[in-house]
Design an enzyme around this catalytic site. Structure first.
Site, PDB file in Angstrom:
ATOM      1  NE  ARG A  66      49.312  36.103  44.060  1.00  0.00           N
ATOM      2  CZ  ARG A  66      50.313  36.397  44.883  1.00  0.00           C
ATOM      3  NH1 ARG A  66      51.533  35.985  44.613  1.00  0.00           N
ATOM      4  NH2 ARG A  66      50.092  37.112  45.945  1.00  0.00           N
ATOM      5  CG  HIS A  70      49.186  40.875  42.095  1.00  0.00           C
ATOM      6  ND1 HIS A  70      50.026  41.031  43.160  1.00  0.00           N
ATOM      7  CD2 HIS A  70      48.348  39.879  42.431  1.00  0.00           C
ATOM      8  CE1 HIS A  70      49.711  40.164  44.117  1.00  0.00           C
ATOM      9  NE2 HIS A  70      48.694  39.445  43.685  1.00  0.00           N
ATOM     10  CG  ASP A  71      49.394  45.274  35.221  1.00  0.00           C
ATOM     11  OD1 ASP A  71      49.597  46.328  35.850  1.00  0.00           O
ATOM     12  OD2 ASP A  71      49.559  45.173  34.004  1.00  0.00           O
ATOM     13  N   GLY A  76      44.490  49.691  37.144  1.00  0.00           N
ATOM     14  CA  GLY A  76      44.176  49.206  35.809  1.00  0.00           C
ATOM     15  C   GLY A  76      45.289  48.400  35.159  1.00  0.00           C
ATOM     16  CG  ASP A  78      49.405  50.511  34.192  1.00  0.00           C
ATOM     17  OD1 ASP A  78      49.668  49.459  34.817  1.00  0.00           O
ATOM     18  OD2 ASP A  78      49.635  51.636  34.642  1.00  0.00           O
ATOM     19  CG  ASN A  99      57.416  42.492  45.369  1.00  0.00           C
ATOM     20  OD1 ASN A  99      57.995  41.420  45.408  1.00  0.00           O
ATOM     21  ND2 ASN A  99      57.983  43.560  45.752  1.00  0.00           N
ATOM     22  CB  THR A 101      54.205  35.713  47.221  1.00  0.00           C
ATOM     23  OG1 THR A 101      53.123  36.631  47.111  1.00  0.00           O
ATOM     24  CG2 THR A 101      54.574  35.540  48.677  1.00  0.00           C
ATOM     25  N   PRO A 147      43.340  43.095  48.013  1.00  0.00           N
ATOM     26  CG  PRO A 147      41.499  41.745  47.513  1.00  0.00           C
ATOM     27  CD  PRO A 147      42.488  42.693  46.897  1.00  0.00           C
ATOM     28  CG  HIS A 177      43.338  31.122  44.681  1.00  0.00           C
ATOM     29  ND1 HIS A 177      42.812  31.826  45.739  1.00  0.00           N
ATOM     30  CD2 HIS A 177      44.191  31.986  44.054  1.00  0.00           C
ATOM     31  CE1 HIS A 177      43.316  33.058  45.751  1.00  0.00           C
ATOM     32  NE2 HIS A 177      44.148  33.189  44.732  1.00  0.00           N
ATOM     33  CB  THR A 178      41.839  25.586  40.195  1.00  0.00           C
ATOM     34  OG1 THR A 178      41.906  24.199  39.838  1.00  0.00           O
ATOM     35  CG2 THR A 178      42.166  26.390  38.949  1.00  0.00           C
ATOM     36  CG  ASP A 223      42.760  22.168  43.629  1.00  0.00           C
ATOM     37  OD1 ASP A 223      42.299  21.423  44.531  1.00  0.00           O
ATOM     38  OD2 ASP A 223      42.461  22.043  42.423  1.00  0.00           O
ATOM     39  CG  ASP A 231      40.369  20.701  38.280  1.00  0.00           C
ATOM     40  OD1 ASP A 231      40.558  21.603  39.127  1.00  0.00           O
ATOM     41  OD2 ASP A 231      40.742  19.533  38.455  1.00  0.00           O
TER      42      ASP A 231
HETATM   43  C1  HEM Z   1      40.116  38.130  45.413  1.00  0.00           C
HETATM   44  C2  HEM Z   1      41.055  38.112  46.265  1.00  0.00           C
HETATM   45  C3  HEM Z   1      42.342  37.343  46.153  1.00  0.00           C
HETATM   46  C4  HEM Z   1      43.185  37.165  47.182  1.00  0.00           C
HETATM   47  C5  HEM Z   1      43.007  37.662  48.616  1.00  0.00           C
HETATM   48  C6  HEM Z   1      44.307  36.401  46.695  1.00  0.00           C
HETATM   49  C7  HEM Z   1      45.400  36.036  47.465  1.00  0.00           C
HETATM   50  C8  HEM Z   1      46.429  35.212  47.030  1.00  0.00           C
HETATM   51  C9  HEM Z   1      47.534  34.815  47.855  1.00  0.00           C
HETATM   52  C10 HEM Z   1      47.807  35.290  49.283  1.00  0.00           C
HETATM   53  C11 HEM Z   1      48.292  33.940  47.142  1.00  0.00           C
HETATM   54  C12 HEM Z   1      49.539  33.166  47.606  1.00  0.00           C
HETATM   55  C13 HEM Z   1      50.769  34.026  47.570  1.00  0.00           C
HETATM   56  C14 HEM Z   1      51.879  33.261  48.249  1.00  0.00           C
HETATM   57  O1  HEM Z   1      51.812  33.114  49.460  1.00  0.00           O
HETATM   58  O2  HEM Z   1      52.816  32.800  47.551  1.00  0.00           O
HETATM   59  C15 HEM Z   1      47.661  33.800  45.844  1.00  0.00           C
HETATM   60  C16 HEM Z   1      48.139  32.989  44.840  1.00  0.00           C
HETATM   61  C17 HEM Z   1      47.591  32.960  43.563  1.00  0.00           C
HETATM   62  N1  HEM Z   1      46.528  33.723  43.113  1.00  0.00           N
HETATM   63 FE1  HEM Z   1      45.289  34.858  44.271  1.00  0.00          FE
HETATM   64  N2  HEM Z   1      44.127  36.116  45.372  1.00  0.00           N
HETATM   65  C18 HEM Z   1      42.942  36.679  44.992  1.00  0.00           C
HETATM   66  C19 HEM Z   1      42.402  36.668  43.707  1.00  0.00           C
HETATM   67  C20 HEM Z   1      43.038  36.111  42.611  1.00  0.00           C
HETATM   68  C21 HEM Z   1      42.622  36.318  41.237  1.00  0.00           C
HETATM   69  C22 HEM Z   1      41.494  37.225  40.777  1.00  0.00           C
HETATM   70  C23 HEM Z   1      43.482  35.584  40.458  1.00  0.00           C
HETATM   71  C24 HEM Z   1      43.527  35.454  38.955  1.00  0.00           C
HETATM   72  C25 HEM Z   1      42.462  35.483  38.181  1.00  0.00           C
HETATM   73  C26 HEM Z   1      44.394  34.909  41.358  1.00  0.00           C
HETATM   74  C27 HEM Z   1      45.379  34.013  40.959  1.00  0.00           C
HETATM   75  C28 HEM Z   1      46.318  33.437  41.798  1.00  0.00           C
HETATM   76  C29 HEM Z   1      47.261  32.398  41.375  1.00  0.00           C
HETATM   77  C30 HEM Z   1      47.339  31.746  39.992  1.00  0.00           C
HETATM   78  C31 HEM Z   1      48.080  32.114  42.482  1.00  0.00           C
HETATM   79  C32 HEM Z   1      49.279  31.151  42.529  1.00  0.00           C
HETATM   80  C33 HEM Z   1      50.529  31.927  42.114  1.00  0.00           C
HETATM   81  C34 HEM Z   1      51.799  31.075  42.068  1.00  0.00           C
HETATM   82  O3  HEM Z   1      51.721  29.851  42.152  1.00  0.00           O
HETATM   83  O4  HEM Z   1      52.876  31.666  41.899  1.00  0.00           O
HETATM   84  N3  HEM Z   1      44.114  35.261  42.643  1.00  0.00           N
HETATM   85  N4  HEM Z   1      46.535  34.586  45.807  1.00  0.00           N
HETATM   86  C1  NAG Z   2      59.615  39.516  42.004  1.00  0.00           C
HETATM   87  C2  NAG Z   2      60.168  40.806  42.484  1.00  0.00           C
HETATM   88  O1  NAG Z   2      60.444  41.704  41.731  1.00  0.00           O
HETATM   89  N1  NAG Z   2      60.358  40.913  43.784  1.00  0.00           N
HETATM   90  C3  NAG Z   2      60.887  42.108  44.411  1.00  0.00           C
HETATM   91  C4  NAG Z   2      59.929  42.580  45.502  1.00  0.00           C
HETATM   92  O2  NAG Z   2      60.479  43.607  46.257  1.00  0.00           O
HETATM   93  C5  NAG Z   2      61.678  43.225  46.907  1.00  0.00           C
HETATM   94  C6  NAG Z   2      62.040  44.326  47.867  1.00  0.00           C
HETATM   95  O3  NAG Z   2      62.064  45.560  47.236  1.00  0.00           O
HETATM   96  C7  NAG Z   2      62.746  42.939  45.852  1.00  0.00           C
HETATM   97  O4  NAG Z   2      63.951  42.575  46.465  1.00  0.00           O
HETATM   98  C8  NAG Z   2      62.250  41.800  44.982  1.00  0.00           C
HETATM   99  O5  NAG Z   2      63.155  41.529  43.943  1.00  0.00           O
END
Ligand code: HEM
Ligand code: NAG
Ligand code: NAG
Ligand code: NAG
Ligand code: NAG
Ligand code: NAG
Length: 329
Positions: A66, A70-71, A76, A78, A99, A101, A147, A177-178, A223, A231
């Site tokens: 994730r 985000h990066d 881009g 970077d 950030n 989460t 988004p 999100h698997t 998932d 998967d």
């Molecule tokens: C396209 C729109 C996308 C949206 C709106 C989205 C949104 C989110 C949100 C809201 C979470 C949960 C954050 C939380 O509440 O802790 C999440 C988790 C995650 N996302 Fe996405 N995501 C998107 C695309 C992607 C893409 C492109 C990837 C990677 C290729 C990705 C990988 C992940 C992963 C691995 C997690 C779990 C992170 C963790 O367990 O710490 N997501 N995503």
């Molecule tokens: C993981 C991470 O760096 N989280 C930061 C997100 O932003 C808040 C508020 O500025 C910081 O307190 C967190 O450390």
């Protein structure tokens, strides 16, 4: 750089017997073996580190995948998501809403890997190469680029179009999100005050056990079928109306993306093929090469007196490999 590790990803996700893997065009200045001479052990150092770390904490893999996403989506790939705010310095992407989460363990892992690489090869491997993310900066940019989970397909596609990703990429990349987890606040708008009718009733009840009211800090798995396995079950979730975010579930509601969800739900290798293709594409978003960048001495801070940007590579993508290797396959 990114494409080097992506190749490993392909090897990992796609059985040797499978037909030739398709890659998107590789941008000028990027290559599959950027550190072959300067740090030949780079990939194995990263892999060894992550194999150990992920066996202790399976969530780290999801967290790193994730972080890479985000990066790349913000100006881009970077490495700027790695920078922490310094007093009087520019704003950090880490302070922006999305950030909150991101897991600190992922940021720490990047720095730990950086230290190992410097020990082995000197300071030749860049942090964005160890990650691959988005550029420096503004609140606005971050908010504009990522988004929110309550967007539907029609609202998300314009975000992706700006960085040359299409509906097929969206369906495949969302397959990440698997694995991983989400906080209740990322989807409780679908539970309260009224229940989203596109959500399976049993599933909504199940989620309410974890999220009994709005705004709790609880988390649940992305998932529900195979939470720690990389998967295609995520797509089966969607077919059963058990997708967590609106952005997930709408992939099965919207007629443009629905056929692909159906296909991936029954054909895991089709998903893996497309995921590899789309991640390679994502990993090349506005990557900086050679003198455009810098090799940080600490992934969390810019070098003194130096510019903001970094050379690319992508150990974050290596993590995808680890997801496949240590968790799933
Ligand atoms: C396209 C729109 C996308 C949206 C709106 C989205 C949104 C989110 C949100 C809201 C979470 C949960 C954050 C939380 O509440 O802790 C999440 C988790 C995650 N996302 Fe996405 N995501 C998107 C695309 C992607 C893409 C492109 C990837 C990677 C290729 C990705 C990988 C992940 C992963 C691995 C997690 C779990 C992170 C963790 O367990 O710490 N997501 N995503
Ligand atoms: C993981 C991470 O760096 N989280 C930061 C997100 O932003 C808040 C508020 O500025 C910081 O307190 C967190 O450390
Ligand atoms: C599905 O998404 C496409 C592409 O954004 C959009 O044109 C279409 O209106 C959406 N369909 C529905 C039913 O919302
Ligand atoms: C979720 O959060 C609420 C309130 O914050 C708490 O009372 C409840 O026990 C938590 N539930 C789970 C399953 O963690
Ligand atoms: C939940 O938290 C958000 C942001 O902190 C706030 O705007 C909203 O009013 C809260 N909702 C409820 C029902 O507490
Ligand atoms: C890297 O920088 C961060 C943020 O300034 C700091 O907290 C951390 O201790 C530094 N790590 C090393 C190994 O110097």
């Amino acid at each position: 750089m990114a494409t080097a590790t992506l190749l490993v990803l392909a090897v990992c996700l796609i059985p040797a017997a499978a037909a030739a893997v398709k890659y998107p065009p590789v941008a000028k200045g990027l290559s599959f073996d950027y550190y072959k001479k300067s740090c030949p052990k780079a990939e194995s150092i990263v892999r060894d580190f992550l194999t150990k770390a992920i066996s202790k904490d399976v969530g780290l893999a999801a967290a790193l995948i994730r972080l890479h996403f985000h990066d790349c989506f913000v100006k881009g790939c970077d490495g700027s998501i790695l920078l922490t705010k310094t007093p009087g310095g520019p704003d950090s992407e880490q302070e922006q809403p999305p950030n909150v989460t991101l897991r600190p363990s992922a940021l720490k892992a990047i720095n730990d890997i950086r230290a190992l690489l410097e020990k082995a090869c000197g300071r030749v491997v860049s942090c964005s190469d160890i990650l691959t993310i988005a550029a420096r900066d503004s609140v606005k940019l971050v908010q504009d680029a990522l988004p929110p989970p309550f967007f539907n397909v029609q609202q998300i596609l314009p975000f992706l179009a700006k960085i040359n990703l299409d509906a097929t990429d969206l369906v495949a990349l969302s397959g990440a999100h698997t694995v991983g987890i989400a906080h209740c606040t990322s989807f409780d708008n679908r539970l309260f005050p009224t229940q989203d009718t596109t959500m399976d009733k049993w599933f909504a009840g199940h989620l309410k056990l974890t999220c009994p009211v709005v705004n709790t800090t609880n988390t649940t798995v992305n998932d529900i079928r195979t939470p720690n396995v990389f998967d295609n079950k995520y797509y089966v979730d969607l077919q059963n109306r058990q997708g967590l975010f609106t952005s997930d579930q709408d992939l099965f509601v919207n007629s443009t993306t629905k056929p692909l969800v159906k296909k991936f739900a029954v054909d895991q290798s089709a998903f893996f093929d497309q995921f590899v293709y789309s991640v390679v594409k994502m990993g090349q978003i506005q990557v900086l090469t050679d003198s455009q960048g810098q090799i940080r001495g600490n992934c969390s801070v810019r070098n003194p007196g130096a510019g903001d940007d970094e050379l690319p590579w992508s150990a974050a993508v290596e993590t995808v490999v680890e997801v496949a290797e240590s968790i799933a396959l």
